[in-house]
Scaffold this active site. Structure first.
Site, mmCIF file in Angstrom:
data_model
loop_
_atom_site.group_PDB
_atom_site.id
_atom_site.type_symbol
_atom_site.label_atom_id
_atom_site.label_comp_id
_atom_site.label_asym_id
_atom_site.label_seq_id
_atom_site.Cartn_x
_atom_site.Cartn_y
_atom_site.Cartn_z
ATOM 1 N N GLU A 140 46.539 47.197 37.526
ATOM 2 C CA GLU A 140 45.676 47.994 36.631
ATOM 3 C C GLU A 140 45.744 49.461 37.029
ATOM 4 O O GLU A 140 44.707 50.110 37.257
ATOM 5 C CB GLU A 140 44.238 47.442 36.636
ATOM 6 C CG GLU A 140 44.188 45.994 36.169
ATOM 7 C CD GLU A 140 42.807 45.442 35.881
ATOM 8 O OE1 GLU A 140 41.798 46.133 36.137
ATOM 9 O OE2 GLU A 140 42.725 44.289 35.397
ATOM 10 N N GLU B 143 46.248 38.024 34.973
ATOM 11 C CA GLU B 143 44.787 37.894 35.135
ATOM 12 C C GLU B 143 44.222 37.491 33.786
ATOM 13 O O GLU B 143 44.323 38.251 32.814
ATOM 14 C CB GLU B 143 44.144 39.200 35.609
ATOM 15 C CG GLU B 143 44.338 39.456 37.088
ATOM 16 C CD GLU B 143 43.528 40.646 37.615
ATOM 17 O OE1 GLU B 143 42.392 40.870 37.143
ATOM 18 O OE2 GLU B 143 44.051 41.349 38.497
HETATM 19 O O1 AHR Z 1 39.646 39.578 38.976
HETATM 20 C C1 AHR Z 1 38.735 40.558 39.270
HETATM 21 C C2 AHR Z 1 39.263 41.959 38.993
HETATM 22 O O2 AHR Z 1 39.474 42.114 37.623
HETATM 23 C C3 AHR Z 1 40.604 42.297 39.585
HETATM 24 O O3 AHR Z 1 40.493 42.723 40.898
HETATM 25 C C4 AHR Z 1 41.058 43.419 38.728
HETATM 26 O O4 AHR Z 1 42.469 43.519 38.655
HETATM 27 C C5 AHR Z 1 40.444 43.113 37.378
HETATM 28 O O5 AHR Z 1 39.845 44.202 36.822
#
Ligand code: AHR
Length: 571
Positions: A241, A375
């Site tokens: 991110e 994610e």
């Molecule tokens: O999964 C929790 C967080 O969500 C991670 O650290 C981040 O990459 C995302 O914003």
């Protein structure tokens, strides 16, 4: 499903089983004539059919309730196998966040909790059973503050974890412990590099430490720390991110970093120089906003115009299911309204995957670059009493349905989506496993991964069906979802999800190119939309056996409300 077909199915279901067989209304009439009281029966049947037909004509709902009448026809054509459903779609994500790693995986060698070199045995056994293909580590936002040297050797450097609760980070779980854990569960490494606060030199040295066979100072240090052989690093994420917690970079700034890291984070393992190369994954979009479209265009365009000195094999996509970041929904104690809202939100994954696949197609029509959804999952309000920075939530049958819907979306896009990592593996967000000291419980999401095992590396087979509609208040959703695949032995598997929490669903499956003889499998459902497994009651949401009736080459089965079912079709 149209009112007309509902009527036809109503007719079929209402006939008495004369001679044991299922027949349409006209045959039923003729059989009725030879039975005692034939006229009476005929008159009754005529009245029923006339009533139903009159309802069709005037367009009102049939008398019978939908659950009694609706049948869904699925047709599968095994002669048209599609792309491979990569086993990496079933990947996991373990971040140094709350009890995701510490307590969830790592208890230390001196713990009373049974462990192997500090890694809990119960968790390892549970993860082995779902054949986890890869585990992304150490983050997440944590990765962009992670300095690997603090987590090797006998003397660990104690630091902080400012992203997640500001707690102490002991660095007791570091590179060797991660690789040992992967070895114990049989998964591959997916390292996330620190691009935010690290340097290309730090990343390059980490890779040298991990992968060289030469007697360099770093290679010898790895051996001294217990691992003379080089490690295999299958996947390398370059930042996390980077448009947000990873450093708030613009696309151009990130691209200049990406090229440097891609060039210098080299894998020296001799076994990874040919076909078995480490795959590099760039930061990609994190939702639907215009800035993410711009980001994706920029990365893909740069890749299309790349020079020999850098390359990529994957582009990441992050997308959580959350109805409102400001007012997150609860993970327990909710009703049908919250159930349907979450499922509606999760189906947005389809639009995102299609949109970013479309952009990637422009620059990479050969589909060399994988879309890596590294994610995804549900994100609810933290459980009361838990540290809000630990992202602790319960996991209900709603999450199981959500998991199946997303896995189905990935499978349908298997030509482009070749890896995905649910967030997060243990004790955090949509977890597979929850632990509390020596106790462990498997969540409904875990069981979906277990049911879906046959789809790992299967060949996607298209399924045609009319999903019908499930409506709650303002929300209308497809009532059913389904995928099919052939496994490596050629066996056909069908996964069907009934989203409707109130109505069971009668399914008829025909398979072109195969005469089914038997169809058995397992189904996962629960008493309520918010049913969960707890340490005290771990078996509220667990799979149970199901089998289909096979007659004349057609399979019929009844799916329970809010259920995920996987069956094998044998000939
Ligand atoms: O999964 C929790 C967080 O969500 C991670 O650290 C981040 O990459 C995302 O914003």
């Amino acid at each position: 499903m149209s009112g007309k077909s509902e009527l036809i199915y109503a007719c079929r279901r209402r006939q008495p089983s004369v001679n044991g067989g299922g027949k349409d209304c006209p045959c039923w009439f003729s059989q009725c004539f030879i039975l005692p009281f034939a006229n009476l029966l005929r008159r009754a049947s005529l009245i029923i059919c006339t009533l139903l037909v009159s309802q069709l004509v005037v367009g009102i709902a049939p008398i019978a309730t939908a659950s009694q009448t609706e049948k869904v026809k699925l047709s599968i054509d095994v002669s048209k196998p599609g792309p491979k459903i990569d086993r990496n779609l079933f990947g996991q994500f373990a971040e140094h966040l709350g009890h995701g790693v510490y307590e969830g995986i790592w208890v230390g060698p001196d713990s009373n909790i049974p462990n192997t070199r500090g890694i809990r045995n119960d968790v390892v056994a549970a993860l082995k059973a779902i054949k986890v293909p890869n585990v992304r580590w150490p983050g997440g936002c944590f990765a962009d503050e992670y300095h690997w040297r603090k987590g090797i050797g006998p003397q660990r450097v104690v630091t902080l974890n400012p992203n997640w609760g500001g707690v102490i980070e002991s660095n007791a779980f570091g590179t060797h412990e991660y690789m040992d854990f992967l070895d114990q569960i049989g998964a591959e490494a997916f390292l996330s590099l620190n691009v935010g606060s690290g340097t290309p030199q730090e990343a390059a040295e980490w890779l040298e430490y991990l992968t060289t066979t030469q007697p360099t100072t770093l290679g010898k240090e790895r051996a001294a720390n217990g691992h003379p052989a080089p490690y295999k690093i299958a996947y390398l994420g370059i930042g996390n991110e980077s448009w947000d917690c990873g450093g708030n970079m613009t696309p151009d700034y990130y691209l200049s970093q990406l090229k440097i890291y891609s060039r210098f984070a080299r894998n020296f393992n001799p076994a990874q120089q040919g076909n078995n190369q480490m795959l590099k994954i760039a930061v990609g979009p994190g939702g639907n906003e215009p800035r993410f479209i711009e980001w994706t265009e920029a990365v893909m365009k740069a890749w299309q115009n790349r020079q020999w000195s850098w390359d990529l094999q994957g582009l990441s996509l992050h997308n959580y299911t959350v109805v409102s970041w400001d007012h997150k929904l609860a993970s327990v104690g909710f009703g049908e309204s919250e159930y349907s809202r979450i499922l509606k939100a999760t189906l947005e994954m389809e639009g995102l995957v299609s949109k970013y696949s479309g952009i990637m197609d422009k620059y990479d029509p050969q589909k060399n670059i994988a879309l890596v959804v590294d994610e995804w999952g549900s994100w609810y309000a933290s459980l009361p009493g838990a540290n809000p920075g630990f992202l602790v939530q319960q996991n209900s049958i709603r999450d199981a349905i959500l998991a199946a819907l997303n896995l189905n979306i990935f499978a349908r896009h298997a030509d482009r989506v070749r890896m995905a990592n649910i967030a997060q593996m243990i004790n955090v967000l949509q977890a597979m496993i929850m632990t509390n000291k020596e106790k462990m419980v498997l969540t409904p999401s875990y069981y979906v991964y277990k049911l879906y095992l046959p789809f790992q590396d299967g060949s996607f087979v298209p399924v045609d069906f009319n999903a019908g509609v499930y409506t709650h208040g303002e929300i209308s959703l497809p009532r059913l979802d389904a995928i099919a695949a052939k496994d490596s032995s050629g066996k056909l598997w069908l996964g069907i999800t009934n989203l409707d929490p109130n109505r069971s669903s009668d399914i008829e499956v025909t398979v072109a190119g195969l005469t089914p003889k038997k169809a058995i499998g397992q189904t996962l459902t629960a008493p309520k939309v918010d049913s969960v497994n707890t340490f005290e009651s771990p078996n509220t949401v667990v799979p149970k056996a199901i089998s289909a009736k096979v007659e004349g080459g057609m399979l019929t089965l009844k799916l329970e409300p809010k259920s995920v079912t996987v069956i094998s079709v044998e000939q």
